[in-house]
Design a protein around this motif. Structure first.
Motif, mmCIF file in Angstrom:
data_model
loop_
_atom_site.group_PDB
_atom_site.id
_atom_site.type_symbol
_atom_site.label_atom_id
_atom_site.label_comp_id
_atom_site.label_asym_id
_atom_site.label_seq_id
_atom_site.Cartn_x
_atom_site.Cartn_y
_atom_site.Cartn_z
ATOM 1 N N ASP A 29 0.979 -1.043 0.050
ATOM 2 C CA ASP A 29 0.255 0.019 0.025
ATOM 3 C C ASP A 29 0.881 1.396 0.032
ATOM 4 O OD1 ASP A 29 -1.921 2.099 0.329
ATOM 5 O OD2 ASP A 29 -2.687 1.219 2.178
ATOM 6 N N LEU A 30 1.109 1.786 -1.107
ATOM 7 C CA LEU A 30 1.911 2.857 -1.203
ATOM 8 C C LEU A 30 1.140 4.176 -0.816
ATOM 9 C CD1 LEU A 30 3.446 2.148 -4.629
ATOM 10 C CD2 LEU A 30 4.276 1.755 -2.575
ATOM 11 N N GLN A 31 0.024 4.088 -0.590
ATOM 12 C CA GLN A 31 -0.648 5.206 0.167
ATOM 13 C C GLN A 31 -0.763 6.689 -0.621
ATOM 14 O OE1 GLN A 31 -0.592 5.875 4.244
ATOM 15 N NE2 GLN A 31 -0.612 3.664 4.755
ATOM 16 N N ARG A 32 -1.264 6.255 -1.925
ATOM 17 C CA ARG A 32 -1.151 7.288 -2.956
ATOM 18 C C ARG A 32 -2.538 8.011 -3.064
ATOM 19 N NH1 ARG A 32 -1.390 5.015 -7.842
ATOM 20 N NH2 ARG A 32 -1.873 3.040 -6.917
ATOM 21 N N THR A 33 -3.480 7.200 -2.080
ATOM 22 C CA THR A 33 -4.890 7.867 -2.104
ATOM 23 C C THR A 33 -5.319 7.562 -0.753
ATOM 24 O OG1 THR A 33 -5.846 6.008 -2.885
ATOM 25 C CG2 THR A 33 -5.466 7.576 -4.636
ATOM 26 N N ASP A 34 -6.278 8.360 -0.335
ATOM 27 C CA ASP A 34 -7.068 8.029 0.783
ATOM 28 C C ASP A 34 -7.639 6.642 0.885
ATOM 29 O OD1 ASP A 34 -8.226 9.781 3.411
ATOM 30 O OD2 ASP A 34 -9.727 8.053 2.710
ATOM 31 N N VAL A 35 -7.588 6.145 1.823
ATOM 32 C CA VAL A 35 -8.365 4.471 1.649
ATOM 33 C C VAL A 35 -9.899 4.562 1.343
ATOM 34 C CG1 VAL A 35 -9.053 2.512 3.183
ATOM 35 C CG2 VAL A 35 -6.912 3.624 3.499
ATOM 36 N N SER A 36 -10.529 5.458 1.770
ATOM 37 C CA SER A 36 -11.941 5.952 1.442
ATOM 38 C C SER A 36 -12.314 6.124 -0.203
ATOM 39 C CB SER A 36 -12.723 6.757 2.271
ATOM 40 O OG SER A 36 -12.080 7.932 2.115
ATOM 41 N N GLU A 37 -11.213 6.577 -0.667
ATOM 42 C CA GLU A 37 -11.244 6.982 -2.144
ATOM 43 C C GLU A 37 -10.806 5.791 -3.050
ATOM 44 O OE1 GLU A 37 -9.983 11.673 -1.335
ATOM 45 O OE2 GLU A 37 -8.717 10.467 -2.617
ATOM 46 N N ARG A 38 -10.300 4.788 -2.721
ATOM 47 C CA ARG A 38 -9.740 3.634 -3.522
ATOM 48 C C ARG A 38 -10.971 2.902 -4.298
ATOM 49 N NH1 ARG A 38 -5.561 1.988 0.983
ATOM 50 N NH2 ARG A 38 -4.161 3.929 0.736
ATOM 51 N N ALA A 39 -10.911 2.703 -5.406
ATOM 52 C CA ALA A 39 -12.048 1.921 -6.047
ATOM 53 C C ALA A 39 -11.769 0.528 -5.677
ATOM 54 C CB ALA A 39 -11.511 2.258 -7.655
ATOM 55 N N GLY A 40 -13.023 0.111 -5.427
ATOM 56 C CA GLY A 40 -13.203 -1.418 -4.959
ATOM 57 C C GLY A 40 -13.205 -1.652 -3.708
ATOM 58 N N ASP A 45 -22.688 -0.155 -4.253
ATOM 59 C CA ASP A 45 -24.042 -0.476 -4.378
ATOM 60 C C ASP A 45 -24.744 -0.159 -3.175
ATOM 61 O OD1 ASP A 45 -24.013 -1.084 -7.072
ATOM 62 O OD2 ASP A 45 -23.893 -3.537 -6.683
ATOM 63 N N TYR A 46 -24.139 -0.623 -2.105
ATOM 64 C CA TYR A 46 -24.895 -0.378 -0.735
ATOM 65 C C TYR A 46 -24.270 0.781 0.019
ATOM 66 C CZ TYR A 46 -27.269 -4.603 -2.426
ATOM 67 O OH TYR A 46 -27.870 -5.419 -2.972
ATOM 68 N N TYR A 47 -22.780 1.046 -0.013
ATOM 69 C CA TYR A 47 -22.148 1.890 1.019
ATOM 70 C C TYR A 47 -22.714 3.283 0.902
ATOM 71 C CZ TYR A 47 -18.308 3.739 3.691
ATOM 72 O OH TYR A 47 -17.691 4.532 4.548
ATOM 73 N N PRO A 48 -23.015 3.713 -0.284
ATOM 74 C CA PRO A 48 -23.364 5.183 -0.354
ATOM 75 C C PRO A 48 -24.711 5.312 0.445
ATOM 76 C CG PRO A 48 -22.639 4.501 -2.235
ATOM 77 C CD PRO A 48 -22.836 3.287 -1.552
ATOM 78 N N GLN A 49 -25.451 4.444 0.658
ATOM 79 C CA GLN A 49 -26.919 4.318 1.298
ATOM 80 C C GLN A 49 -27.091 4.657 2.729
ATOM 81 O OE1 GLN A 49 -29.785 1.537 -0.343
ATOM 82 N NE2 GLN A 49 -28.352 1.018 -1.821
ATOM 83 N N PHE A 50 -25.740 4.406 3.346
ATOM 84 C CA PHE A 50 -25.666 4.548 4.742
ATOM 85 C C PHE A 50 -25.358 6.284 5.063
ATOM 86 C CE2 PHE A 50 -24.377 0.137 4.316
ATOM 87 C CZ PHE A 50 -25.506 -0.442 4.990
ATOM 88 N N THR A 51 -25.555 6.487 6.195
ATOM 89 C CA THR A 51 -25.637 7.893 6.430
ATOM 90 C C THR A 51 -23.987 8.385 6.577
ATOM 91 O OG1 THR A 51 -25.601 7.472 8.901
ATOM 92 C CG2 THR A 51 -27.689 8.168 7.607
ATOM 93 N N LEU A 52 -23.816 9.448 6.445
ATOM 94 C CA LEU A 52 -22.399 9.963 6.656
ATOM 95 C C LEU A 52 -21.742 9.749 8.028
ATOM 96 C CD1 LEU A 52 -19.652 11.084 5.339
ATOM 97 C CD2 LEU A 52 -20.519 13.490 5.831
#
Length: 194
Positions: A29-40, A45-52
């Motif tokens: 993990d070269l930590q080039r992006t924030d973990v939450s931004e990594r594709a996949g 399908d479901y994650y965005p349905q939960f509140t922030l």
């Protein structure tokens, strides 16, 4: 100028894809992006349905879950390796594993088979609870006395870890004090083996 920007963007995408392949292939993990931004990384399908709020709390708790996962798996490995070296590959049947634990393991395996889910493991130890791991070590202390400097300290640390495991395993946030306590108890765990 537009062509230079397009070439730059295209080159950048190629480099990013190459780095993605290197990270995946070498399990880095070269930590080039924030973990939450990594594709996949998240089920889109479901994650965005939960509140922030829930997603933010989950992100904070993921660190503690990952740490405890590593700890619990390493304790299972330590027990398995030590008991195999002392008693051989049939250690589960030859050692002093308390009968209630053996029954619970047998029931857990059967419940999993009856559900038609994929069996998680062929190893009985993987079906024990965290508390039962401590019971196995206590019952077989003669085999572990050369690893841990004190049975009393081992019991205290395992009891603390078991209490800290509750909120982590059951999806409740850890209070700030308990985060500190988790870190201190992990230090105590590793100190037990010095």
């Amino acid at each position: 100028m537009d062509d230079k920007i397009k070439v730059f963007a295209f080159s950048n995408q190629m480099v990013e894809r190459a780095l993605d392949g290197i990270e995946k292939g070498l399990q880095l993990d070269l930590q080039r992006t924030d973990v939450s931004e990594r594709a996949g990384d998240k089920d889109q399908d479901y994650y965005p349905q939960f509140t922030l709020d829930i997603r933010s709390e989950a992100k904070e708790m993921a660190v503690h879950y990952e740490l405890f996962y590593c700890l619990e798996v390493s304790i299972r490995t330590l027990i398995k390796d030590k008991m195999k070296s002392e008693l051989g590959s049939d250690w589960w049947n030859l050692s002093e594993v308390p009968e209630p634990i053996k029954k619970n393991v047998k029931d857990n395996i059967q419940r999993e088979l009856d559900s038609s889910f994929t069996q998680r493991s062929d190893d009985e130890l993987d079906y024990t609870t965290f508390g039962e791991l401590g019971d196995i070590v206590r019952k077989n202390w003669v085999h572990f006395a050369d690893i841990f400097y004190s049975e009393k300290a081992f019991n205290r640390v395992m009891n603390s870890l078991n209490l800290l495991r509750g909120p982590i395993a059951h999806c409740s946030p850890l209070a700030e004090d308990e985060v500190v306590r988790l870190k201190l108890t992990l230090k105590d765990w590793f100190r037990l083996m010095e």
